[in-house]
Design a protein around this motif. Structure first.
Motif, short mmCIF file in Angstrom:
data_model
loop_
_atom_site.label_atom_id
_atom_site.label_comp_id
_atom_site.label_asym_id
_atom_site.label_seq_id
_atom_site.Cartn_x
_atom_site.Cartn_y
_atom_site.Cartn_z
N UNK A 142 0.81 -1.21 0.00
CA UNK A 142 0.00 0.00 0.00
C UNK A 142 0.86 1.27 0.00
N UNK A 143 2.14 1.14 0.30
CA UNK A 143 3.03 2.31 0.38
C UNK A 143 3.36 2.79 -1.02
N UNK A 144 3.18 4.11 -1.23
CA UNK A 144 3.45 4.69 -2.54
C UNK A 144 4.60 5.70 -2.51
N UNK A 145 4.97 6.18 -1.30
CA UNK A 145 6.05 7.17 -1.21
C UNK A 145 6.68 7.09 0.18
N UNK A 146 8.00 7.31 0.23
CA UNK A 146 8.74 7.32 1.49
C UNK A 146 9.54 8.62 1.53
N UNK A 147 9.52 9.30 2.68
CA UNK A 147 10.29 10.53 2.82
C UNK A 147 10.73 10.71 4.27
N UNK A 148 11.63 11.69 4.48
CA UNK A 148 12.08 12.01 5.83
C UNK A 148 10.94 12.66 6.60
N UNK A 149 10.97 12.50 7.91
CA UNK A 149 9.99 13.17 8.76
C UNK A 149 10.37 14.65 8.77
N UNK A 150 9.37 15.52 8.61
CA UNK A 150 9.61 16.97 8.61
C UNK A 150 10.06 17.43 10.00
N UNK A 151 11.19 18.12 10.06
CA UNK A 151 11.66 18.68 11.33
C UNK A 151 10.95 20.01 11.54
N UNK A 152 10.32 20.15 12.69
CA UNK A 152 9.57 21.39 12.95
C UNK A 152 10.27 22.22 13.97
#
Length: 152
Positions: A142-152
């Motif tokens: 089901x995964x279509x995209x992987x990215x880094x967690x946004x640093x806030x």
């Protein structure tokens, strides 16, 4: 020259050998039958060379297929383990995954959702499951995209 009465010969025939509850003959069973056949052949009328060679070729083919099956099973097992290790790299990453949301009984629409991966596991059926930060388990398919967690 001694003649063997047919009724005696039938009583000495080996009983069919079955491998387990499946009723399938394996390579060991095939070899036992071939040896029994050679031991009980009529010395005045031995087995034809071509027939013997054909049976040995069948035995060799059966042994090679058995070995190939074992190698493939080992390969599949190793691939499953390797897949789990590869998917473990998703832990802590943000993934976008898709799910089908029903509109009515005949239609549905695809929705994309973002979550962070918390855990990965290998199911008994060989499927990789991914646990998201909301506690939901999804299939890796089901995964279509992987990215880094946004640093806030």
């Amino acid at each position: 020259m001694t003649n063997i009465h047919e009724s005696l010969r039938l009583n000495q025939q080996p009983k069919p050998i079955q491998n387990g509850a499946q009723g399938i003959l394996g390579k060991d069973d095939f070899l036992k039958i071939l040896i029994t056949q050679l031991q009980n052949q009529d010395p005045s009328n031995p087995m034809d060379d071509r027939e013997f060679i054909a049976q040995m070729a069948q035995f060799s083919s059966l042994e090679q297929m058995t070995n190939m099956n074992q190698a493939i099973q080992k390969f599949v097992s190793m691939q499953s383990s390797q897949s789990l290790v590869q998917h473990s790299e998703l832990i802590g990453k943000k993934v976008q995954w898709q799910r089908d949301v029903p509109i009515d009984e005949y239609r549905s629409r695809t929705e994309h959702v973002d979550n962070v991966v918390k855990s990965v596991k290998l199911e008994k059926d060989g499927q990789i499951r991914v646990q998201l930060d909301d506690g939901r388990w999804i299939s890796n398919e089901q995964i279509v995209q992987v990215s880094k967690v946004d640093d806030k």
